[in-house]
Scaffold this motif. Structure first.
Motif, PDB file in Angstrom:
ATOM      1  N   ARG A 144      -5.965   3.049   4.440  1.00 25.61           N
ATOM      2  CA  ARG A 144      -7.343   2.924   4.938  1.00 25.61           C
ATOM      3  C   ARG A 144      -7.738   1.452   4.908  1.00 25.61           C
ATOM      4  N   ARG A 145      -8.769   1.127   5.692  1.00 21.78           N
ATOM      5  CA  ARG A 145      -9.286  -0.245   5.656  1.00 21.78           C
ATOM      6  C   ARG A 145      -9.830  -0.592   4.272  1.00 21.78           C
ATOM      7  N   GLN A 146     -10.395   0.395   3.579  1.00 26.22           N
ATOM      8  CA  GLN A 146     -10.996   0.149   2.268  1.00 26.22           C
ATOM      9  C   GLN A 146      -9.947   0.049   1.150  1.00 26.22           C
TER      10      GLN A 146
END
Length: 240
Positions: A144-146
Motif C-alpha cells: 500500500r502507499r501507506q
C-alpha cells in the motif's frame, strides 16, 4: 484501524484488509487474515474455525471469497468449514503444508499449489514460501502507499500477556517468544530445517517491503511508528 460489530479489525477499507481472532484447541488463539485480490475476490489466509456466524456473513459486504490459503501445515482447522461455506473458493497451500495437513486430517480439501494462486494476486499481494521450513511456512505482504501490511504467519508473534499452562508460559519466556513482539523461536525449534536461512529470508523481506502493520498468526496486530525498525531489529538480533 476500527473494529466492526462482528469483530473484524479493519486495517484498510480500500484494500479490504481484515483480521479476526479465533480460538482453537481450547484457549489458544490465532488470526484469520483477509485481503482483496486483483480479480476483486477475497483471499482468506488461516481460515478460522468456529468463527461467529455474524463475522462470516459480514464478509459478503466486502466481496466474494475466491481463495483460501493454509499459510503453513499447522493452520488447517478452519479449512473444512470455509470450503463448505464457500464451495467455489479455490484452496491453496505449499507442497509441504498440504502434505502435513493431509496427514493430520482425512477431511483435507483438494489443494492447489501456490503457483496457481500467484496469477490471482496481481502486483499488490505477495505470498512467499520459505523453503527452509518443515511445514511449508509462508508469509504474505499487501503493498500500500501507506506502507506494507504483513501477515507474518508463525515467524513473528505478538502475544501481550502469556496465559495457559505454566510449562507453556515458561517455554515462551525461555525461548524469548513472548510476551510482546518477538521472533517465534519456540515454533522454529520444531518447524525449521534451517533456522538461520529462514531468519535471513525474513530479514530480506522486511527490508524489501517495510511494514507499517504486522499481523502475526498469534497475538495482537502491531501498527504505528517504529514497526519496521522494531521487527528488523528483532530478526537481526536473532541472527547474531
Amino acid at each position: 484501524m476500527r473494529t466492526t460489530a462482528s469483530g473484524w479489525q479493519v486495517i484498510d477499507d480500500d484494500a479490504c484488509i481484515l483480521v479476526h481472532p479465533y480460538r482453537f484447541d481450547g484457549e489458544a488463539t490465532a488470526n484469520c487474515f483477509i485481503a482483496r485480490m486483483a480479480n476483486g475476490q477475497l483471499l482468506v489466509i488461516s481460515p478460522g474455525c468456529d468463527m461467529p456466524e455474524a463475522a462470516i456473513r459480514e464478509i459478503g459486504r466486502y466481496g466474494q471469497v475466491g481463495a483460501l490459503l493454509a499459510n503453513n501445515g499447522m493452520h488447517w482447522k478452519g479449512l473444512e468449514e470455509w470450503k463448505a461455506r464457500f464451495p467455489r473458493a479455490r484452496v491453496f497451500a505449499s507442497a509441504d503444508a498440504a502434505h502435513r495437513i493431509r496427514k493430520q486430517t482425512s477431511n483435507a480439501p483438494r489443494f492447489e499449489p501456490l503457483a496457481g494462486l500467484t496469477p490471482l494476486l496481481g502486483d499488490t499481494i505477495i505470498v512467499t514460501e520459505m523453503p527452509a521450513s518443515r511445514i511449508g511456512e509462508t508469509w504474505t505482504v499487501v503493498r500500500r502507499r501507506q506502507g506494507a501490511v504483513w501477515f507474518a504467519s508463525d515467524l513473528l508473534t505478538n502475544i501481550p500477556r502469556l496465559t495457559g499452562p505454566l510449562l507453556m508460559r515458561w517455554l515462551f519466556r525461555l525461548t524469548s517468544s513472548g510476551p510482546g513482539l518477538r521472533v517465534f523461536h519456540l515454533a522454529m525449534m520444531t518447524t525449521a530445517h534451517d533456522r538461520k536461512r529462514m531468519l535471513s529470508q525474513l530479514l530480506a523481506g522486511l527490508t524489501r517491503f517495510p511494514p507499517a502493520v504486522i499481523v502475526p498468526s498469534h497475538g495482537d496486530v502491531l501498527h504505528g511508528p517504529g514497526v519496521m525498525d522494531t521487527a528488523r531489529g528483532l530478526v537481526m538480533k536473532a541472527l547474531r
